[in-house]
Design a protein around this motif. Structure first.
Motif, PDB file in Angstrom:
ATOM      1  N   ALA A 232      -5.290   3.209   5.764  1.00  0.00           N
ATOM      2  CA  ALA A 232      -5.834   3.307   6.616  1.00  0.00           C
ATOM      3  C   ALA A 232      -3.977   4.101   7.346  1.00  0.00           C
ATOM      4  N   ALA A 233      -3.486   2.665   7.853  1.00  0.00           N
ATOM      5  CA  ALA A 233      -2.364   2.983   8.314  1.00  0.00           C
ATOM      6  C   ALA A 233      -1.446   3.676   7.326  1.00  0.00           C
TER       7      ALA A 233
ATOM      8  N   ARG B  54      -7.837  -4.385   5.185  1.00  0.00           N
ATOM      9  CA  ARG B  54      -7.096  -5.156   5.832  1.00  0.00           C
ATOM     10  C   ARG B  54      -6.344  -3.549   6.939  1.00  0.00           C
ATOM     11  N   GLY B  55      -6.555  -2.877   6.618  1.00  0.00           N
ATOM     12  CA  GLY B  55      -6.711  -1.306   6.980  1.00  0.00           C
ATOM     13  C   GLY B  55      -5.067  -1.082   6.655  1.00  0.00           C
ATOM     14  N   LEU B  56      -4.404  -1.756   5.812  1.00  0.00           N
ATOM     15  CA  LEU B  56      -2.900  -0.776   4.840  1.00  0.00           C
ATOM     16  C   LEU B  56      -3.242   0.455   4.631  1.00  0.00           C
TER      17      LEU B  56
ATOM     18  N   LEU C  70     -13.057   5.366   3.065  1.00  0.00           N
ATOM     19  CA  LEU C  70     -11.655   5.119   3.888  1.00  0.00           C
ATOM     20  C   LEU C  70     -11.149   6.382   3.945  1.00  0.00           C
TER      21      LEU C  70
ATOM     22  N   ARG D 201      -7.025  -5.645   0.237  1.00  0.00           N
ATOM     23  CA  ARG D 201      -7.584  -3.853   0.850  1.00  0.00           C
ATOM     24  C   ARG D 201      -8.782  -4.443   1.636  1.00  0.00           C
TER      25      ARG D 201
ATOM     26  N   SER E 131       0.706  -1.323  -0.088  1.00  0.00           N
ATOM     27  CA  SER E 131      -0.124   0.224  -0.161  1.00  0.00           C
ATOM     28  C   SER E 131       0.763   1.179  -0.086  1.00  0.00           C
TER      29      SER E 131
ATOM     30  N   ARG F 208     -13.397   7.890   7.412  1.00  0.00           N
ATOM     31  CA  ARG F 208     -13.315   6.937   8.593  1.00  0.00           C
ATOM     32  C   ARG F 208     -12.261   7.828   9.509  1.00  0.00           C
ATOM     33  N   ALA F 209     -11.486   8.470   8.371  1.00  0.00           N
ATOM     34  CA  ALA F 209      -9.985   9.089   9.490  1.00  0.00           C
ATOM     35  C   ALA F 209     -10.846  10.476   9.450  1.00  0.00           C
TER      36      ALA F 209
ATOM     37  N   THR G 295      -4.206   0.100  -2.515  1.00  0.00           N
ATOM     38  CA  THR G 295      -3.341  -0.502  -2.303  1.00  0.00           C
ATOM     39  C   THR G 295      -4.251  -1.489  -3.169  1.00  0.00           C
TER      40      THR G 295
END
Length: 143
Positions: free
Chosen positions: A85-86, A81-83, A114, A79, A49, A117-118, A74
């Protein structure tokens, strides 16, 4: 997350964001600018990602401290799995450390969740980027 050079995520960006574009060209303007920062989730040398952040005025209401998120991608099979977002969190942290007061992006409609959520909010309706697809302008204040 690791800070990487501008070319590290180019193949992934091409595959996800710009299929069919010439591989030697930057994915977007300012990709190789010294002020552009790139972050990636890696497995060894494989980029899972990637995303970038750079100082760039907001297109509708520019203010000092505007930074833009670009080139988020990513691997399809990873997709959810939080990559992403990190990577986005790393971009935000780096921008904050450099005095950013607001982040903004042109988000693909499929990636809207995405960004929401951020903490990003949509500004206006859906628009089409020619040859790329539907997007929404999103931003997030950084208090």
């Amino acid at each position: 997350m690791e800070q990487v050079g501008p070319r590290a995520g180019r193949a992934l960006r091409r595959a996800v964001l710009r299929p069919g574009s010439p591989p030697a060209e930057p994915t977007y303007q300012a990709e190789e600018a010294p002020s552009t920062l790139h972050f990636a989730a890696l497995a060894g040398e494989q980029v899972l990602s990637v995303g970038s952040v750079m100082p760039d005025p907001h297109p509708r209401s520019p203010l000092p401290g505007d930074w833009r998120v670009r080139g988020m991608a990513t691997r399809e099979e990873l997709r959810g799995r939080g990559l992403g977002a990190a990577v986005l969190a790393s971009c935000e942290q780096a921008a904050r450390e450099r005095g950013a007061r607001r982040l903004w992006c042109n988000a693909r409609t499929g990636a809207r969740g995405l960004y929401e959520r951020a903490g990003f909010a949509v500004e206006g309706g859906v628009f089409e980027l020619p040859g790329i697809g539907p997007h929404v302008l999103m931003s997030k204040p950084l208090p």
